[in-house]
Design a protein around this motif. Structure first.
Motif, mmCIF file in Angstrom:
data_model
loop_
_atom_site.group_PDB
_atom_site.id
_atom_site.type_symbol
_atom_site.label_atom_id
_atom_site.label_comp_id
_atom_site.label_asym_id
_atom_site.label_seq_id
_atom_site.Cartn_x
_atom_site.Cartn_y
_atom_site.Cartn_z
ATOM 1 N N THR B 90 26.810 44.150 29.882
ATOM 2 C CA THR B 90 28.092 44.136 30.569
ATOM 3 C C THR B 90 29.026 45.144 29.942
ATOM 4 O O THR B 90 28.977 45.403 28.755
ATOM 5 C CB THR B 90 28.727 42.731 30.549
ATOM 6 O OG1 THR B 90 29.954 42.773 31.244
ATOM 7 C CG2 THR B 90 28.978 42.258 29.132
ATOM 8 N N ALA B 91 29.834 45.720 30.743
ATOM 9 C CA ALA B 91 30.778 46.700 30.216
ATOM 10 C C ALA B 91 32.124 46.556 30.895
ATOM 11 O O ALA B 91 33.086 47.184 30.503
ATOM 12 C CB ALA B 91 30.250 48.108 30.451
ATOM 13 N N CYS B 92 32.183 45.720 31.902
ATOM 14 C CA CYS B 92 33.411 45.709 32.702
ATOM 15 C C CYS B 92 34.158 44.401 32.567
ATOM 16 O O CYS B 92 34.353 43.904 31.466
ATOM 17 C CB CYS B 92 33.087 46.051 34.140
ATOM 18 S SG CYS B 92 31.852 44.980 34.874
ATOM 19 N N GLU B 94 33.552 41.307 33.371
ATOM 20 C CA GLU B 94 32.928 40.029 33.071
ATOM 21 C C GLU B 94 33.215 39.657 31.624
ATOM 22 O O GLU B 94 32.812 40.359 30.700
ATOM 23 C CB GLU B 94 31.414 40.122 33.268
ATOM 24 C CG GLU B 94 31.021 40.377 34.703
ATOM 25 C CD GLU B 94 29.571 40.807 34.809
ATOM 26 O OE1 GLU B 94 28.709 40.049 34.406
ATOM 27 O OE2 GLU B 94 29.341 41.934 35.268
ATOM 28 N N GLY B 95 33.953 38.592 31.433
ATOM 29 C CA GLY B 95 34.255 38.134 30.084
ATOM 30 C C GLY B 95 35.415 38.872 29.445
ATOM 31 O O GLY B 95 35.803 38.585 28.323
ATOM 32 N N CYS B 100 40.278 43.499 36.183
ATOM 33 C CA CYS B 100 40.259 44.889 36.640
ATOM 34 C C CYS B 100 40.904 44.961 38.018
ATOM 35 O O CYS B 100 40.588 44.169 38.906
ATOM 36 C CB CYS B 100 38.815 45.368 36.698
ATOM 37 S SG CYS B 100 38.655 46.990 37.409
ATOM 38 N N ASP B 101 41.785 45.937 38.171
ATOM 39 C CA ASP B 101 42.522 46.054 39.435
ATOM 40 C C ASP B 101 41.644 46.439 40.616
ATOM 41 O O ASP B 101 41.983 46.187 41.759
ATOM 42 C CB ASP B 101 43.649 47.107 39.297
ATOM 43 C CG ASP B 101 44.755 46.612 38.392
ATOM 44 O OD1 ASP B 101 44.922 45.378 38.306
ATOM 45 O OD2 ASP B 101 45.429 47.453 37.786
ATOM 46 N N VAL B 102 40.533 47.107 40.310
ATOM 47 C CA VAL B 102 39.687 47.564 41.430
ATOM 48 C C VAL B 102 38.398 46.753 41.544
ATOM 49 O O VAL B 102 37.457 47.171 42.206
ATOM 50 C CB VAL B 102 39.352 49.078 41.320
ATOM 51 C CG1 VAL B 102 40.610 49.898 41.541
ATOM 52 C CG2 VAL B 102 38.709 49.415 39.997
ATOM 53 N N CYS B 105 36.803 46.110 44.985
ATOM 54 C CA CYS B 105 36.121 47.173 45.734
ATOM 55 C C CYS B 105 35.165 47.972 44.852
ATOM 56 O O CYS B 105 34.760 49.069 45.213
ATOM 57 C CB CYS B 105 37.143 48.094 46.390
ATOM 58 S SG CYS B 105 38.355 48.710 45.223
ATOM 59 N N CYS B 106 34.826 47.407 43.683
ATOM 60 C CA CYS B 106 33.926 48.124 42.760
ATOM 61 C C CYS B 106 32.518 48.194 43.350
ATOM 62 O O CYS B 106 31.951 47.189 43.761
ATOM 63 C CB CYS B 106 33.873 47.413 41.409
ATOM 64 S SG CYS B 106 32.693 48.165 40.292
ATOM 65 N N PRO B 107 31.936 49.409 43.379
ATOM 66 C CA PRO B 107 30.596 49.542 43.965
ATOM 67 C C PRO B 107 29.513 48.852 43.135
ATOM 68 O O PRO B 107 28.406 48.659 43.615
ATOM 69 C CB PRO B 107 30.370 51.057 44.008
ATOM 70 C CG PRO B 107 31.298 51.618 42.997
ATOM 71 C CD PRO B 107 32.480 50.696 42.936
ATOM 72 N N MET B 108 29.826 48.510 41.884
ATOM 73 C CA MET B 108 28.827 47.855 41.027
ATOM 74 C C MET B 108 28.933 46.335 41.080
ATOM 75 O O MET B 108 28.116 45.637 40.486
ATOM 76 C CB MET B 108 29.017 48.313 39.573
ATOM 77 C CG MET B 108 28.421 49.656 39.267
ATOM 78 S SD MET B 108 26.638 49.697 39.622
ATOM 79 C CE MET B 108 26.009 48.654 38.297
ATOM 80 N N ARG B 109 29.960 45.834 41.780
ATOM 81 C CA ARG B 109 30.206 44.387 41.786
ATOM 82 C C ARG B 109 28.965 43.626 42.254
ATOM 83 O O ARG B 109 28.408 43.928 43.298
ATOM 84 C CB ARG B 109 31.389 44.061 42.716
ATOM 85 C CG ARG B 109 31.874 42.643 42.620
ATOM 86 C CD ARG B 109 33.234 42.520 43.244
ATOM 87 N NE ARG B 109 33.208 42.996 44.625
ATOM 88 C CZ ARG B 109 33.341 42.211 45.697
ATOM 89 N NH1 ARG B 109 33.541 40.934 45.540
ATOM 90 N NH2 ARG B 109 33.307 42.707 46.906
#
Lengths: 154, 154
Positions: B90-92, B94-95, B100-102, B105-109
């Motif tokens: 994980t890098a975003c 999660e946790g 995160c504001d985007v 619409c994050c393509p990795m979601r």
């Protein structure tokens, strides 16, 4: 939990966006606007991805970046290693500055290789296409409202 | 490169040693001496492994620790998650503390799930027995010379 760097995450975001525009050449400013990432971060990330052969840089008028291959042919392992270095779990002397005094008799010696091989194989089996949804690709360029701010940092 | 904590590495060293003495109950001081690890580190590591059900603590005279199951039935995924928490790249957000504001619409979601599933499955497929060589197990207890010093820290 294995925490990847933010830049790796941004790499995936950019590549997922480029997957939605596969075959096209996209400029760094376009990608920055489309993903709401700061332009220096986009430039830094694309440079690392280009160095590793995941994307190709095109110079001159109409230049920019495109995927090096079809999204099906780019693996998650490639992307992670482009951004983080070799895919490997490690906690001990491998790559450490100081040698371990008990390395010669460590019961784990040589066994991280099989663990790393399994993880690498698993990540090689997932493609960029697998982790990119065209439906999810944000495109703020043509929206009336401004792109939301993205957490800065790299 | 996904760097695991030193304590995870020590966990593998202790478990590899216990694999060489499978079926036996071993005390924390014995393990500290046999592996040349500091006793507080051994105690801390065994506590985490016991909490996760990888080893069992036995109280009273003749007490100590033993493996919860045969080394073939304990997976590398279990050991890593006992020491590090859930096996996940994980890098975003999660946790993360801040949302995160985007994200919406994050393509990795949602796509990290498939990556994490592949890594977890790979690590579940490797057992403690696979990564422990009896031949490599150090045993300084009966040696004339003192155990070499091990880099401190956790």
């Amino acid at each position: 939990m294995f925490r990847l760097s933010k830049l790796t995450d941004y790499g995936f975001v950019l590549l997922a966006h480029m997957t939605g525009r596969a075959g096209e050449t996209v400029t760094a400013p376009e990608l920055a606007e489309a993903t709401a990432l700061p332009q220096p971060t986009v430039a830094k990330t694309l440079k690392a991805l280009a160095k590793a052969g995941v994307v190709v840089s095109h110079r001159g008028v109409g230049g920019g970046y495109s995927l090096d291959r079809a999204p099906d042919d780019i693996s998650v392992a490639e992307i992670i290693s482009a951004m983080e270095g070799p895919v490997a779990l490690t906690a001990c002397v491998e790559g450490a500055e100081h040698q371990c005094d008990v390395e010669s008799c460590c019961p784990m010696r040589g066994h991280w290789d099989s663990i790393n091989h399994a993880v690498k194989t698993a990540l090689e089996g997932i493609s960029l296409a697998d982790v990119s949804s065209k439906n999810n690709v944000p495109d703020f360029i043509n929206m009336d409202q401004p792109a939301p701010s993205f957490a800065q940092g790299s």
